[in-house]
Write a protein that holds these residues in place. Structure first.
Motif, short mmCIF file in Angstrom:
data_model
loop_
_atom_site.label_atom_id
_atom_site.label_comp_id
_atom_site.label_asym_id
_atom_site.label_seq_id
_atom_site.Cartn_x
_atom_site.Cartn_y
_atom_site.Cartn_z
N ARG A 17 39.42 30.29 46.09
CA ARG A 17 39.64 30.70 44.85
C ARG A 17 38.38 31.79 44.54
NH1 ARG A 17 41.84 25.77 43.79
NH2 ARG A 17 39.68 24.86 42.94
N ILE A 18 37.30 31.43 44.76
CA ILE A 18 36.13 32.18 44.78
C ILE A 18 36.14 33.59 45.23
CG2 ILE A 18 33.64 32.50 44.99
CD1 ILE A 18 33.37 29.40 44.41
N VAL A 22 36.07 37.45 43.82
CA VAL A 22 35.11 38.30 44.26
C VAL A 22 35.96 39.61 44.84
CG1 VAL A 22 33.60 38.98 46.19
CG2 VAL A 22 33.24 36.83 45.08
N GLN A 23 37.14 39.49 45.43
CA GLN A 23 37.90 40.55 45.81
C GLN A 23 38.69 41.15 44.47
OE1 GLN A 23 40.81 38.69 48.14
NE2 GLN A 23 39.50 38.66 50.09
N ALA A 24 38.69 40.34 43.42
CA ALA A 24 39.27 41.03 42.05
C ALA A 24 38.13 41.87 41.53
CB ALA A 24 39.72 39.98 41.08
N ALA A 28 38.34 45.80 40.58
CA ALA A 28 38.10 46.47 39.54
C ALA A 28 36.89 47.56 39.48
CB ALA A 28 37.64 45.28 38.58
N LEU A 29 35.90 47.36 40.26
CA LEU A 29 34.91 48.33 40.44
C LEU A 29 35.64 49.70 41.08
CD1 LEU A 29 31.98 46.15 41.56
CD2 LEU A 29 32.11 47.56 39.47
N GLN A 30 36.44 49.36 42.03
CA GLN A 30 37.10 50.40 42.91
C GLN A 30 37.99 51.28 42.03
OE1 GLN A 30 38.93 48.45 46.04
NE2 GLN A 30 37.27 48.87 47.45
N ALA A 31 38.61 50.53 41.00
CA ALA A 31 39.59 51.27 40.14
C ALA A 31 38.94 51.67 38.76
CB ALA A 31 40.64 50.22 39.64
N LYS A 32 37.68 51.54 38.61
CA LYS A 32 36.70 52.08 37.74
C LYS A 32 37.20 51.53 36.27
CE LYS A 32 35.25 56.01 40.05
NZ LYS A 32 35.47 57.54 40.21
N ALA A 33 37.41 50.14 36.57
CA ALA A 33 37.85 49.15 35.36
C ALA A 33 37.07 49.18 34.06
CB ALA A 33 38.33 47.84 35.62
N HIS A 40 33.65 40.11 32.74
CA HIS A 40 34.59 38.94 32.62
C HIS A 40 34.75 38.36 33.91
CE1 HIS A 40 37.28 35.89 31.00
NE2 HIS A 40 38.34 36.32 32.02
N LEU A 41 35.26 39.21 34.76
CA LEU A 41 35.37 38.66 36.18
C LEU A 41 34.25 38.11 36.87
CD1 LEU A 41 37.66 41.78 37.38
CD2 LEU A 41 38.48 39.29 37.02
N VAL A 42 33.05 38.88 36.64
CA VAL A 42 31.86 38.42 37.20
C VAL A 42 31.21 37.01 36.57
CG1 VAL A 42 29.36 39.06 37.52
CG2 VAL A 42 31.04 41.01 37.81
N ALA A 43 31.67 36.94 35.28
CA ALA A 43 31.21 35.62 34.78
C ALA A 43 32.14 34.59 35.21
CB ALA A 43 31.47 35.98 33.17
N ALA A 44 33.46 34.75 35.32
CA ALA A 44 34.25 33.83 35.67
C ALA A 44 33.88 33.43 37.13
CB ALA A 44 35.66 34.32 35.92
N THR A 45 33.56 34.26 38.14
CA THR A 45 33.13 34.10 39.45
C THR A 45 31.79 33.19 39.48
OG1 THR A 45 34.28 35.99 40.14
CG2 THR A 45 32.83 35.26 41.45
#
Length: 91
Positions: A17-18, A22-24, A28-33, A40-45
Motif C-alpha cells: 500500500r505504501i 509513493v507511486q501516486a 502527481a508530480l509528473q502531472a504537475k498536480a 496530502h499524498l505525501v502526508a498520507a504516505t
C-alpha cells in the motif's frame, strides 16, 4: 527478525500500500498536480510509514526487550537496536 514472519503477510500488504502511495506521489508530480493534493499524498504516505514503523518497533520491543526469557545481554542488545533505529528516524 524471525518473529516478524508471523505477521509477514500483514506487513507485506502495508508495504505494498505504501508503494502504491509513493507511486501516486510520483504521478502527481509528473502531472504537475495541485500542491495541496500532492501535500496530502505525501502526508498520507508518511502516516502509513509511521504506522509500519510503530508496528515493527512494538514487535521488536516485545521480542527483544520485554521478553522475560532474555538474558540481560540479549535485552541490552535489543534496546541498542531499538535506540539506533529511533535515532536514525529522528534525523
Amino acid at each position: 527478525m524471525a518473529h516478524l514472519h508471523a505477521d509477514n503477510e500483514e506487513l507485506l500488504k502495508r508495504v505494498r500500500r505504501i508503494a502504491g502511495q509513493v507511486q501516486a506521489i510520483e504521478r502527481a508530480l509528473q502531472a504537475k498536480a495541485d500542491c495541496g493534493k500532492t501535500l496530502h499524498l505525501v502526508a498520507a504516505t508518511r502516516g502509513a510509514l509511521n504506522g509500519l514503523l510503530e508496528q515493527i518497533i512494538e514487535t521488536h520491543a516485545q521480542f527483544h526487550v520485554a521478553d522475560p526469557g532474555l538474558s540481560d545481554e540479549q535485552r541490552q542488545a535489543g534496546v541498542n537496536e531499538l535506540l539506533k533505529a529511533i535515532r536514525q528516524y529522528s534525523k
